[in-house]
Design a protein around this motif. Structure first.
Motif, PDB file in Angstrom:
ATOM      1  N   TRP A 167      41.545  24.941  37.099  1.00  0.00           N
ATOM      2  CA  TRP A 167      40.486  25.834  36.640  1.00  0.00           C
ATOM      3  C   TRP A 167      39.796  26.493  37.828  1.00  0.00           C
ATOM      4  O   TRP A 167      38.694  27.012  37.730  1.00  0.00           O
ATOM      5  CB  TRP A 167      39.500  25.044  35.786  1.00  0.00           C
ATOM      6  CG  TRP A 167      38.539  25.852  34.987  1.00  0.00           C
ATOM      7  CD1 TRP A 167      37.185  25.751  35.030  1.00  0.00           C
ATOM      8  CD2 TRP A 167      38.811  26.862  34.013  1.00  0.00           C
ATOM      9  NE1 TRP A 167      36.593  26.639  34.172  1.00  0.00           N
ATOM     10  CE2 TRP A 167      37.585  27.344  33.516  1.00  0.00           C
ATOM     11  CE3 TRP A 167      39.971  27.439  33.519  1.00  0.00           C
ATOM     12  CZ2 TRP A 167      37.492  28.340  32.559  1.00  0.00           C
ATOM     13  CZ3 TRP A 167      39.877  28.432  32.562  1.00  0.00           C
ATOM     14  CH2 TRP A 167      38.645  28.868  32.093  1.00  0.00           C
ATOM     15  N   ILE A 168      40.459  26.468  38.984  1.00  0.00           N
ATOM     16  CA  ILE A 168      39.897  27.076  40.194  1.00  0.00           C
ATOM     17  C   ILE A 168      40.759  28.265  40.582  1.00  0.00           C
ATOM     18  O   ILE A 168      41.955  28.117  40.822  1.00  0.00           O
ATOM     19  CB  ILE A 168      39.852  26.063  41.360  1.00  0.00           C
ATOM     20  CG1 ILE A 168      39.036  24.832  40.985  1.00  0.00           C
ATOM     21  CG2 ILE A 168      39.292  26.731  42.614  1.00  0.00           C
ATOM     22  CD1 ILE A 168      39.114  23.710  41.997  1.00  0.00           C
ATOM     23  N   THR A 169      40.151  29.439  40.617  1.00  0.00           N
ATOM     24  CA  THR A 169      40.865  30.629  41.063  1.00  0.00           C
ATOM     25  C   THR A 169      39.879  31.656  41.608  1.00  0.00           C
ATOM     26  O   THR A 169      38.707  31.672  41.225  1.00  0.00           O
ATOM     27  CB  THR A 169      41.736  31.242  39.945  1.00  0.00           C
ATOM     28  OG1 THR A 169      42.656  32.166  40.534  1.00  0.00           O
ATOM     29  CG2 THR A 169      40.922  31.927  38.871  1.00  0.00           C
ATOM     30  N   GLY A 170      40.354  32.454  42.537  1.00  0.00           N
ATOM     31  CA  GLY A 170      39.533  33.497  43.130  1.00  0.00           C
ATOM     32  C   GLY A 170      38.470  32.981  44.085  1.00  0.00           C
ATOM     33  O   GLY A 170      37.525  33.695  44.406  1.00  0.00           O
ATOM     34  N   GLN A 171      38.636  31.768  44.564  1.00  0.00           N
ATOM     35  CA  GLN A 171      37.621  31.156  45.412  1.00  0.00           C
ATOM     36  C   GLN A 171      38.052  31.102  46.874  1.00  0.00           C
ATOM     37  O   GLN A 171      39.234  30.969  47.173  1.00  0.00           O
ATOM     38  CB  GLN A 171      37.322  29.728  44.929  1.00  0.00           C
ATOM     39  CG  GLN A 171      36.841  29.668  43.494  1.00  0.00           C
ATOM     40  CD  GLN A 171      35.610  30.529  43.273  1.00  0.00           C
ATOM     41  OE1 GLN A 171      34.596  30.383  43.961  1.00  0.00           O
ATOM     42  NE2 GLN A 171      35.706  31.452  42.327  1.00  0.00           N
ATOM     43  N   ILE A 172      37.067  31.175  47.744  1.00  0.00           N
ATOM     44  CA  ILE A 172      37.273  30.988  49.174  1.00  0.00           C
ATOM     45  C   ILE A 172      36.515  29.707  49.509  1.00  0.00           C
ATOM     46  O   ILE A 172      35.286  29.677  49.464  1.00  0.00           O
ATOM     47  CB  ILE A 172      36.714  32.163  50.008  1.00  0.00           C
ATOM     48  CG1 ILE A 172      37.092  33.525  49.412  1.00  0.00           C
ATOM     49  CG2 ILE A 172      37.122  32.008  51.467  1.00  0.00           C
ATOM     50  CD1 ILE A 172      38.562  33.811  49.261  1.00  0.00           C
ATOM     51  N   LEU A 173      37.242  28.640  49.796  1.00  0.00           N
ATOM     52  CA  LEU A 173      36.616  27.341  50.036  1.00  0.00           C
ATOM     53  C   LEU A 173      36.534  27.035  51.520  1.00  0.00           C
ATOM     54  O   LEU A 173      37.552  27.030  52.212  1.00  0.00           O
ATOM     55  CB  LEU A 173      37.405  26.256  49.295  1.00  0.00           C
ATOM     56  CG  LEU A 173      37.308  26.440  47.787  1.00  0.00           C
ATOM     57  CD1 LEU A 173      38.679  26.635  47.212  1.00  0.00           C
ATOM     58  CD2 LEU A 173      36.614  25.275  47.174  1.00  0.00           C
ATOM     59  N   SER A 174      35.330  26.772  51.981  1.00  0.00           N
ATOM     60  CA  SER A 174      35.129  26.408  53.383  1.00  0.00           C
ATOM     61  C   SER A 174      35.606  24.978  53.606  1.00  0.00           C
ATOM     62  O   SER A 174      35.227  24.080  52.859  1.00  0.00           O
ATOM     63  CB  SER A 174      33.654  26.500  53.756  1.00  0.00           C
ATOM     64  OG  SER A 174      33.198  27.811  53.626  1.00  0.00           O
ATOM     65  N   VAL A 175      36.418  24.800  54.608  1.00  0.00           N
ATOM     66  CA  VAL A 175      36.870  23.472  55.045  1.00  0.00           C
ATOM     67  C   VAL A 175      36.557  23.439  56.535  1.00  0.00           C
ATOM     68  O   VAL A 175      37.422  23.567  57.377  1.00  0.00           O
ATOM     69  CB  VAL A 175      38.381  23.267  54.776  1.00  0.00           C
ATOM     70  CG1 VAL A 175      38.800  21.848  55.131  1.00  0.00           C
ATOM     71  CG2 VAL A 175      38.718  23.564  53.310  1.00  0.00           C
ATOM     72  N   ASP A 176      35.249  23.337  56.824  1.00  0.00           N
ATOM     73  CA  ASP A 176      34.799  23.563  58.197  1.00  0.00           C
ATOM     74  C   ASP A 176      33.773  22.547  58.693  1.00  0.00           C
ATOM     75  O   ASP A 176      33.062  22.807  59.643  1.00  0.00           O
ATOM     76  CB  ASP A 176      34.260  24.979  58.353  1.00  0.00           C
ATOM     77  CG  ASP A 176      33.021  25.248  57.500  1.00  0.00           C
ATOM     78  OD1 ASP A 176      32.445  24.300  56.940  1.00  0.00           O
ATOM     79  OD2 ASP A 176      32.636  26.422  57.414  1.00  0.00           O
ATOM     80  N   GLY A 177      33.686  21.408  58.026  1.00  0.00           N
ATOM     81  CA  GLY A 177      32.751  20.393  58.475  1.00  0.00           C
ATOM     82  C   GLY A 177      31.305  20.789  58.350  1.00  0.00           C
ATOM     83  O   GLY A 177      30.437  20.231  58.997  1.00  0.00           O
ATOM     84  N   GLY A 178      31.020  21.766  57.498  1.00  0.00           N
ATOM     85  CA  GLY A 178      29.647  22.186  57.260  1.00  0.00           C
ATOM     86  C   GLY A 178      29.140  23.268  58.180  1.00  0.00           C
ATOM     87  O   GLY A 178      27.941  23.565  58.172  1.00  0.00           O
TER      88      GLY A 178
END
Length: 186
Positions: A170-181
């Motif tokens: 159910w996740i689409t069109g997202q830009i997810l940060s994977v950057d330690g905050g």
């Protein structure tokens, strides 16, 4: 005689694509400075690899994903897309363009059950980063991170695998940060 399987055949079909290309050679990065000293060749190369190359992989994957009844595409961006550094201007611009490509593709192909997302990692401690980045730069990056360590490649790989999986259905069109905050934005 064995019972017939109700599971669809999985051999020979495409269920997911991870686009992990990036123009990060030291030579190209050294020439990627501010817009006031813009080198059009650097910009063209960044866009060719980071945006056009990803777009071509997506284009070539879509027929197989549609034939499979849907699937997932994950593009790898960078926290540089959100940063306001005075250098790596072409790289950052190409990665923010990748966000637009991700969202466009998610919207256009969602009704065909194709999910498209991107991950925007911070510095990942690949072998090249460990051996090629000066320790003082790594220390500066660590100081910007909310966690007490920089990313191992497995952290990014785990997020990509999750987004490719049915658990992210159910996740689409997202830009997810994977950057330690580092970016912590809404």
């Amino acid at each position: 005689m064995p019972a017939a399987s109700t599971e669809p055949a999985r051999e020979g079909r495409l269920d997911g694509v991870a686009n992990v290309a990036a123009a990060v050679s030291p030579e190209l990065s050294a020439r990627d400075q501010g817009v006031d000293t813009m080198d059009p060749e650097v910009w063209a190369e960044m866009m060719r690899i980071n945006v056009i190359g990803t777009g071509l992989v997506i284009r070539e994957s879509l027929p197989a994903l549609v034939a499979a009844g849907g699937g997932s595409i994950v593009n790898v961006s960078s926290l540089a897309a959100w940063q306001r550094e005075e250098w790596l201007t072409a790289y950052a611009s190409s990665k923010i363009a990748l966000h637009a490509l991700t969202r466009h593709t998610a919207h256009t192909w969602g009704k065909k059950n194709i999910r498209v997302n991107a991950v925007a990692p911070g510095v990942v401690l690949t072998e090249n980063v460990r051996t090629g980045m000066p320790p003082e730069i790594l220390q500066t990056l660590l100081e910007k991170t909310a966690l007490p360590h920089l990313a191992e490649p497995e952290y990014l790989a785990s997020m990509i695998v999750f987004l490719l999986s049915a658990e992210a259905g159910w996740i689409t069109g997202q830009i997810l940060s994977v950057d330690g905050g580092v970016t912590m934005h809404e």
